[in-house]
Design an enzyme around this catalytic site. Structure first.
Site, PDB file in Angstrom:
ATOM      1  N   ASP A  21       0.847  -1.203   0.000  1.00  0.00           N
ATOM      2  CA  ASP A  21       0.000   0.000   0.000  1.00  0.00           C
ATOM      3  C   ASP A  21       0.880   1.250   0.000  1.00  0.00           C
ATOM      4  OD1 ASP A  21      -1.892   1.980   0.430  1.00  0.00           O
ATOM      5  OD2 ASP A  21      -2.114   1.537   2.566  1.00  0.00           O
ATOM      6  N   ASN A  23      -0.271   4.508  -0.321  1.00  0.00           N
ATOM      7  CA  ASN A  23      -0.890   5.772   0.117  1.00  0.00           C
ATOM      8  C   ASN A  23      -1.562   5.718   1.476  1.00  0.00           C
ATOM      9  OD1 ASN A  23      -3.125   4.246  -0.469  1.00  0.00           O
ATOM     10  ND2 ASN A  23      -3.877   5.543  -2.142  1.00  0.00           N
ATOM     11  N   ASP A  25      -4.062   3.919   2.715  1.00  0.00           N
ATOM     12  CA  ASP A  25      -5.506   3.684   2.872  1.00  0.00           C
ATOM     13  C   ASP A  25      -5.812   2.245   3.278  1.00  0.00           C
ATOM     14  OD1 ASP A  25      -5.037   2.295   0.532  1.00  0.00           O
ATOM     15  OD2 ASP A  25      -6.549   3.351  -0.665  1.00  0.00           O
ATOM     16  N   ASP A  29      -1.916  -1.251  -3.913  1.00  0.00           N
ATOM     17  CA  ASP A  29      -2.253  -0.518  -5.139  1.00  0.00           C
ATOM     18  C   ASP A  29      -1.156  -0.650  -6.192  1.00  0.00           C
ATOM     19  OD1 ASP A  29      -0.266   1.309  -4.127  1.00  0.00           O
ATOM     20  OD2 ASP A  29      -1.839   2.217  -2.894  1.00  0.00           O
ATOM     21  N   ASP A  98      -5.309 -10.791 -15.076  1.00  0.00           N
ATOM     22  CA  ASP A  98      -6.311 -11.811 -14.802  1.00  0.00           C
ATOM     23  C   ASP A  98      -7.477 -11.593 -15.756  1.00  0.00           C
ATOM     24  OD1 ASP A  98      -7.725 -13.871 -13.374  1.00  0.00           O
ATOM     25  OD2 ASP A  98      -6.586 -13.297 -11.598  1.00  0.00           O
ATOM     26  N   ASP A 199      -9.476 -17.197 -15.656  1.00  0.00           N
ATOM     27  CA  ASP A 199     -10.223 -17.651 -14.490  1.00  0.00           C
ATOM     28  C   ASP A 199     -11.372 -18.575 -14.862  1.00  0.00           C
ATOM     29  OD1 ASP A 199     -10.961 -17.173 -11.533  1.00  0.00           O
ATOM     30  OD2 ASP A 199     -12.820 -16.611 -12.558  1.00  0.00           O
ATOM     31  N   GLU A 256      -6.864 -21.509 -15.417  1.00  0.00           N
ATOM     32  CA  GLU A 256      -7.373 -22.188 -14.224  1.00  0.00           C
ATOM     33  C   GLU A 256      -8.410 -23.198 -14.704  1.00  0.00           C
ATOM     34  OE1 GLU A 256      -9.461 -21.054  -9.975  1.00  0.00           O
ATOM     35  OE2 GLU A 256     -10.254 -20.165 -11.806  1.00  0.00           O
ATOM     36  N   HIS A 328      -3.973 -17.357  -4.462  1.00  0.00           N
ATOM     37  CA  HIS A 328      -4.933 -16.527  -3.728  1.00  0.00           C
ATOM     38  C   HIS A 328      -6.185 -17.283  -3.319  1.00  0.00           C
ATOM     39  CE1 HIS A 328      -6.563 -16.659  -7.748  1.00  0.00           C
ATOM     40  NE2 HIS A 328      -7.697 -16.147  -7.303  1.00  0.00           N
ATOM     41  N   ASP A 329      -6.397 -18.479  -3.875  1.00  0.00           N
ATOM     42  CA  ASP A 329      -7.587 -19.282  -3.589  1.00  0.00           C
ATOM     43  C   ASP A 329      -7.289 -20.465  -2.672  1.00  0.00           C
ATOM     44  OD1 ASP A 329      -9.604 -17.898  -4.870  1.00  0.00           O
ATOM     45  OD2 ASP A 329      -9.360 -18.946  -6.774  1.00  0.00           O
TER      46      ASP A 329
END
Length: 565
Positions: A21, A23, A25, A29, A98, A199, A256, A328-329
């Protein structure tokens, strides 16, 4: 096999929301990715796959796209994406996007137009079907639980969603819809991306009759995978996608793919296959339970080893697969495929040695290179993932206690891989100066990039050595293109194999996943140690290789040997 530019590369997946990150928040990003390109270059990364950064309501973390041509403001701007492309090119790093084209978001303009006119042109971009016998058109259960059918307000129609109800499936029988997708893909390739991770692509083929199947759960529904497995003809759609969208730009594609029929492997990744490669999920399939996470059993080393070997042998005369231990899954590989006594730096290096030196294209996932692990959560409220909440509910409905249901999530949740990247031992692991969108794993003070960069014996430095070894010109033919030949298969605790080049060069990789020392009798030849996770072995020698060719491997020991002629 025709050799392609990507065969020799190392790929790395970035989950942008959790990477870096810039910035404050609390959300990673594009600027944060740009800041870390030098880190990736030094690690040895050549291809970066970025999980979805398109405009989205984030019901399913960006896999519900509301505009394929816009960057989500949470991640930055299109100008920053163009800057990322340019900066990556300077470092000889290719960017892979993706591609989510089985479904879109219910906020997408197409679906909003379809709802406004359920019998009009845009309704045919989706599956709007009449109900049967006073209910839904069929009895399929979605991947996230519940029916795949959602009523279209003010009509007797239902729309199809194999995933969340906010993710309506696109109708690939509609030529106009397909051409709009193909045009979008070509637009991104024109912009300079090298290709796509694709995907859930096997789901694009539907049986338009939507037949019922016997119920396989107490909810009276049948898994939607039954329809996906039964229907024929997905290859025709995939060939059209390849020829009209990918081939004109020689795009790199990694798919995938679940539920593929065994005989279709060559069609998918062989010469002129539908895709450049696809992920090898054979090991991941071992983590599932019969009814959900709550009845899943820990992965046994013997089953994992057998599965990986079978997959390697099956594909090596066909093409290349993309090798992973996490994404990520999935939960973290170190917490999934290692016995409890091996979940330490030495064991994690051992797992890395096996994974990176298999035949295929290695894909690392952010944090894998420092040995990030599953993150214990205090309650279901700490989780963000829609699938985790469904699995928690499923466990409770099956009679599990809240503690048991939470324990299943701690072991198998996708959020294990989505906790913020651990850059330093500073507050919030150096990921953000604000409040992170998801809890940081509390072990970040002991597991982080900054500390491991300073430690030559760290997991991170071992990954760098592994990657550098695979890329060495001297061993390129063997470690990239050489055959996979299993060895010592009968030993229940050892994963060992040769990589053999056409010219006869052999490199031996052995790892001891057991608690006790192992003695392996090798052919009586001379050997050079190329790499070991045993820092007690001097470089270029192996103190544990005895005169009669017996290799002694300590618990969690891994070694890479070059067999001399």
């Amino acid at each position: 096999m025709e050799r392609k530019w990507w065969h020799e590369k190392i790929a790395y997946q970035i989950y942008p929301k959790s990477f870096n990150d810039s910035n404050g928040d609390g959300i990673g990003d594009l600027r944060g990715i740009i800041e870390k390109l030098d880190y990736l270059k030094e690690l040895g990364i050549d291809i970066v796959w970025i999980s979805p950064i398109y405009q989205s309501p984030f019901v399913d973390q960006g896999y519900d796209i509301s505009d394929y041509y816009k960057i989500a403001p949470e991640f930055g701007t299109m100008e920053e994406f163009d800057e990322l492309l340019a900066e990556a090119k300077k470092r000889d790093i290719e960017i892979v996007m993706d591609l989510v084209i089985n479904h879109c978001s219910d906020q997408h303009e197409w679906f909003q137009k379809a709802l406004a006119d359920p019998y009009g042109e845009y309704a045919d971009y989706f599956y709007f079907e009449k109900g049967r016998n006073g209910g839904a058109p069929s009895n399929y259960r979605s991947y996230f639980g519940g029916s795949v059918w959602e009523p279209v307000p003010g009509t007797d129609l239902y729309y199809l969603h194999l995933f969340a109800k906010e993710q309506p499936d696109l109708n690939w029988n509609n030529p106009k819809m397909k051409e709009e997708l193909f045009a979008m893909i070509r637009w991104w390739l024109e912009k300079g991306v090298a290709g796509f991770r694709i995907d859930a692509i096997i789901n694009i083929k539907k049986d338009p009759n939507f037949p019922d199947f016997p119920a396989d759960g107490p909810d009276g529904l049948a898994s939607c995978t039954k329809m996906v497995e039964e229907v024929e003809g997905v290859g025709e759609l995939l060939e059209e996608l390849r020829q009209k969208a990918f081939d004109p730009y020689q795009a790199f594609t990694v798919a995938e793919v679940f539920n593929m029929k065994e005989e279709e492997l060559k069609e998918f990744v062989g010469e002129n296959g539908h895709f450049s490669t696809m992920f090898d999920f054979s090991a991941h399939l071992l983590t599932g339970g019969e009814h959900g996470w709550y009845d899943a059993k820990p992965v046994k080393f013997s089953e994992w080893k057998k599965t990986v070997i079978e997959s390697q042998l099956e594909v090596q005369n066909v093409g290349f697969l993309a090798n992973i231990i996490e994404n990520h899954d999935e939960p973290r590989g170190a917490s999934t495929y290692l016995p409890e006594y091996a979940v330490n730096p030495r064991g994690i290096k051992m797992l890395a040695a096996v994974n990176i030196l298999l035949r295929g294209l290695p894909f690392l996932y952010q944090g894998q290179e420092i040995g990030m692990r599953n993150c214990p959560m205090d309650s279901i409220e700490d989780y963000d993932d829609i699938n985790t909440k469904d699995q928690y509910r499923t466990a409770l409905e099956a009679g599990c206690t809240e503690e048991e249901a939470l324990d299943a999530c701690i072991r198998y949740s996708r959020d294990n891989a989505r906790t913020p990247m651990q850059w330093s031992h500073e507050k919030e692991a150096g990921f953000t100066t604000g409040k992170p969108w998801l809890k940081v794993n509390p072990n970040y003070t002991g597991i982080n990039v900054e500390d491991q960069l300073k430690d030559e014996d760290s997991v991170l430095h071992f990954y760098k050595k592994l990657i550098a070894l695979r890329k060495l010109e001297a061993y390129r033919e063997t470690l990239i293109f050489g055959r996979f030949v299993p060895a010592f298969e009968a030993d229940e605790d050892v994963f060992a194999f040769y990589r053999e080049s056409e010219s006869g060069e052999r490199i031996f990789i052995a790892a001891n996943f057991g608690k006790e020392e192992k003695r392996l009798k090798l052919p009586e030849k001379n050997y050079t140690v190329l790499l070991t996770n045993d820092d007690s072995a001097p470089e270029g020698t192996l103190s544990t290789l005895e005169n009669d060719g017996t290799l002694c491997l300590r618990s969690c020991g891994a070694v890479v040997l070059r067999e001399e002629a």
